[in-house]
Design a protein around this motif. Structure first.
Motif: not given
Length: 378
Positions: A118-128
């Motif tokens: 799975l690609d977790t790129t969106p999670l980093k944006n959410l955390l930021t």
């Protein structure tokens, strides 16, 4: 009025989307602290895996825990899978074809690029967007927070590394297969701690790549204790480890879904319960030993855990999963057997809200024990 304490730690374990349960507990804890006029009730916060998300959020809002409790529940309650992982068909298909290519070409492809399903790129944006990491140091300097600890696993040497941002008097530690690193905590540390093996890709922090902090984490309570905690509030995310158990004694070959569920349980949640049992045994021993005969001290502990089976709730809500995730999970076996796995990947508001509500009620049900530990004398 309850006595003040600066030696209580909140310990948040792993569990993917089960972290929503912790949000409900946090809201209840903030209300209990405010109700009893306890200032800085949990100045030490330690998080692992999904617990690191909640820990970092709480540390960044330590100056107003009542508001933090409300906000973190709002975030989890309105969550959608596409805010954590890429669920579009194009991304999912690209990863699938790349993985198939690398598995079938063997040594012909020297450099493997598929690091997770799975690609977790969106999670980093959410955390930021959701966590003002720069406020953590401000809360430390202002006295609202003693330390934040985030644990991850170094894939190069299998060391368990606890990243610590805290007061200047905190001493680093180094033990067999576990050590601490002092410095500012950022989104990459949280991403690393939450990187569930196989499903989520490894995350680079400094010069090394890290994965989920629950790997080889045999002593998940240790960081909080090393940071000076004499009282622990430990929030688990599992009622009981009991997968399908045929009552008629029929022998059934386990599907891949069941195997993955068992393995994921072992990785993410088993150790915290074993460490609590170990700590209770030490406490009982310390009680009967002369104070001068040992360097151990009793640690007060409250353990908050789900009163309902989260796997069952995940199964009931499984139709709300994105089509791509349903396709992936259905390929492993029946959803009933995959219920535990679904419970980690079900980043959907209705499911998360049920966990939030349960966590809130479960914590309130232990209000007396929580209040006692928050007001325990230093």
């Amino acid at each position: 009025m309850a006595a003040k304490t600066n030696e209580t730690a909140l310990v948040l374990s792993g569990g993917g989307a089960r972290g929503a349960y912790q949000a409900g507990v946090i809201k209840a804890l903030s209300e209990i602290g405010a109700k009893n006029k306890i200032e800085n009730p949990m100045p030490i916060i330690a998080g692992t895996s999904a617990g690191s998300i909640n820990a970092a959020f709480l540390a960044a809002h330590a100056e107003d825990l009542r508001s933090a409790g409300e906000k973190i529940c709002q975030i989890w309650g309105s969550l959608q899978s596409h805010q954590v992982i890429r669920t579009d068909t194009i991304s999912f298909t690209r990863i699938g074809f790349r993985l198939l290519k690398e598995l079938t070409t063997g040594s012909f492809v020297k450099r493997k690029k598929t690091l997770g399903l799975l690609d977790t790129t969106p999670l980093k944006n959410l955390l930021t967007e959701s966590i003002p990491f720069q406020k953590i140091q401000h809360n430390i300097d202002s006295g609202f927070l003693r330390a934040l600890a985030i644990t991850a696993t170094n894939y190069a040497n299998s060391d368990r590394v606890t990243f610590v941002q805290g007061k200047s008097d905190i001493k680093p530690w180094k033990k067999v297969r576990r050590r601490s690193e002092m410095g500012p905590i950022e989104s990459s540390h949280v991403m690393a701690s939450t990187a569930i093996p196989i499903f989520f890709p490894p995350i680079q922090v400094g010069t090394a790549f890290y994965g989920d902090g629950c790997l080889r984490n045999l002593t998940p309570l240790s960081p909080a204790i090393k940071l000076g905690a004499k009282n622990l509030i430990v929030v688990g995310v599992q009622k009981e480890i009991r997968l399908h158990d045929p009552s008629d004694g029929t022998l059934i070959m386990p599907t891949l879904a069941r195997v993955v569920s068992v393995v994921t349980n072992a990785i993410l949640m088993d150790n915290v319960y074993m460490d609590i049992e170990r700590l209770n045994r030490i406490n009982e021993t310390v009680k009967v030993v002369e104070p001068t005969a040992t360097s151990f001290r009793p640690i007060n502990i409250v353990h908050i855990r789900p009163s309902q089976d989260i796997g069952k709730i995940a199964f009931e809500e499984s139709e709300k999963l994105p089509a791509t995730l349903k396709f992936l999970i259905d390929g492993l076996g029946s959803r009933r057997e995959a219920a535990e796995l679904i419970s980690y990947l079900m980043f959907e508001g209705p499911y998360c809200q049920r966990l939030i509500d349960m966590g809130y009620q479960d914590a309130l049900a232990q209000e007396k024990e929580i209040c006692d530990i928050l007001s325990a004398p230093s």
